[in-house]
Design an enzyme around this catalytic site. Structure first.
Site, PDB file in Angstrom:
ATOM      1  N   GLU A  49      11.938   7.394   5.262  1.00 17.14           N
ATOM      2  CA  GLU A  49      10.568   7.830   5.000  1.00 17.14           C
ATOM      3  C   GLU A  49       9.767   7.650   6.283  1.00 17.14           C
ATOM      4  O   GLU A  49       9.706   6.546   6.829  1.00 17.14           O
ATOM      5  CB  GLU A  49       9.929   7.015   3.871  1.00 17.14           C
ATOM      6  N   GLU A  60      -2.674   2.280   1.355  1.00 18.81           N
ATOM      7  CA  GLU A  60      -1.949   1.359   2.235  1.00 18.81           C
ATOM      8  C   GLU A  60      -2.689   0.033   2.390  1.00 18.81           C
ATOM      9  O   GLU A  60      -3.912  -0.011   2.478  1.00 18.81           O
ATOM     10  CB  GLU A  60      -1.739   1.988   3.616  1.00 18.81           C
TER      11      GLU A  60
END
Length: 272
Positions: A49, A60
């Site tokens: 990824e 995040e």
């Protein structure tokens, strides 16, 4: 056949669990990314990824936010990320590469052009964190036209209705968000995680990979005991940046962490 499907078939045949590391493209500096990708494959990654840097990465935690800030300081954008994949593909045409990011940079690029360029570069799929499945129809059609897979997130709070949408649009596998909050979160409670995971697994037509909060080889193995695979991001990025800032080798540091996770997962995975 898409590389993701080939990899999943091979893992199933060998009774192994998927291990997928996440890194942010261009972090800590652009020239390292392709070498990191190769190192991670060498160390046991099944699927890579690669994060597209974005200035407002709402899902995040601080570790990946800082990674994106470092990458953006090097002016890393979609074209740069695609070029990194092209470089990687010169010597690895088998390992699936998933681009993970947010809709805004891709929308600015143009969906059709992005999908075309991504597939041409050797990208296999995308995880678009802020694209709800209910709003994904247009993007999904464009991706299907170019043979690019759409990988979706689900979580303990995902409704049955949303799971139906996801099952209609998703390809490859699903990313199971193990915790409320942001990447790198703490407090992974295994019994609770397992029970919630199995509920989602029963609703999913695709393999379900667990991400968010996996910090150690032991934790990765404990999750792999019941899950189809694990995704590791913030802990890996911490290893990379700590080695880099200490003037040590980030390739060696990232490889050592991933190898230990691979070994721990395989030791348990072979028994299930």
């Amino acid at each position: 056949m898409n590389r993701i499907d080939k990899t999943l078939e091979k893992l199933k045949a060998n009774r192994k669990k998927m291990l997928s590391p996440y890194i942010t493209a261009g972090d800590p500096y652009p020239e390292l990314t392709v070498s990191l990708m190769h190192q991670l494959v060498k160390s046991g990654a099944d699927v890579l990824e690669l994060g597209i840097p974005f200035s407002d990465p709402m899902a995040e935690g601080p570790v990946i936010q800082r990674a994106m800030e470092r990458a953006l300081a090097h002016s890393i954008h979609c074209d740069d990320v695609l070029n990194m994949v092209r470089q990687f593909r010169k010597t690895d045409n088998e390992t699936p590469v998933i681009l993970m990011g947010y809709l805004n940079p891709i929308e600015q690029y143009g969906y059709d052009l992005f999908a075309q360029q991504a597939v041409e570069a050797g990208v296999d799929g995308t995880i678009l964190v802020d694209l709800p499945p209910e709003e994904a129809d247009g993007v999904s059609r464009v991706w299907q036209k170019h043979g690019l897979y759409s990988i979706y997130l689900c979580s303990p709070t995902t409704s049955a209705e949303r799971m139906n949408f996801i099952n209609q649009h998703a390809n490859g596998y699903l990313y199971y968000v193990s915790l409320k909050g942001v990447t790198g979160s703490d407090a992974l409670k295994l019994p609770e995680l397992k029970a919630q995971y199995l509920q989602r697994k029963a609703q999913s037509k695709l393999p379900l990979m667990v991400g968010f909060g996996i910090k150690t080889p032991e934790m990765a193995a404990q999750v792999a005991e019941f899950a189809d695979g694990v995704i590791v991001g913030a802990t890996l990025i911490n290893e990379i940046i700590e080695a880099y800032e200490a003037k040590k080798d980030p390739l060696q540091a990232s490889g050592a962490l991933l190898s230990s996770m691979r070994q721990a997962i395989d030791n348990i995975g072979s028994m299930v």
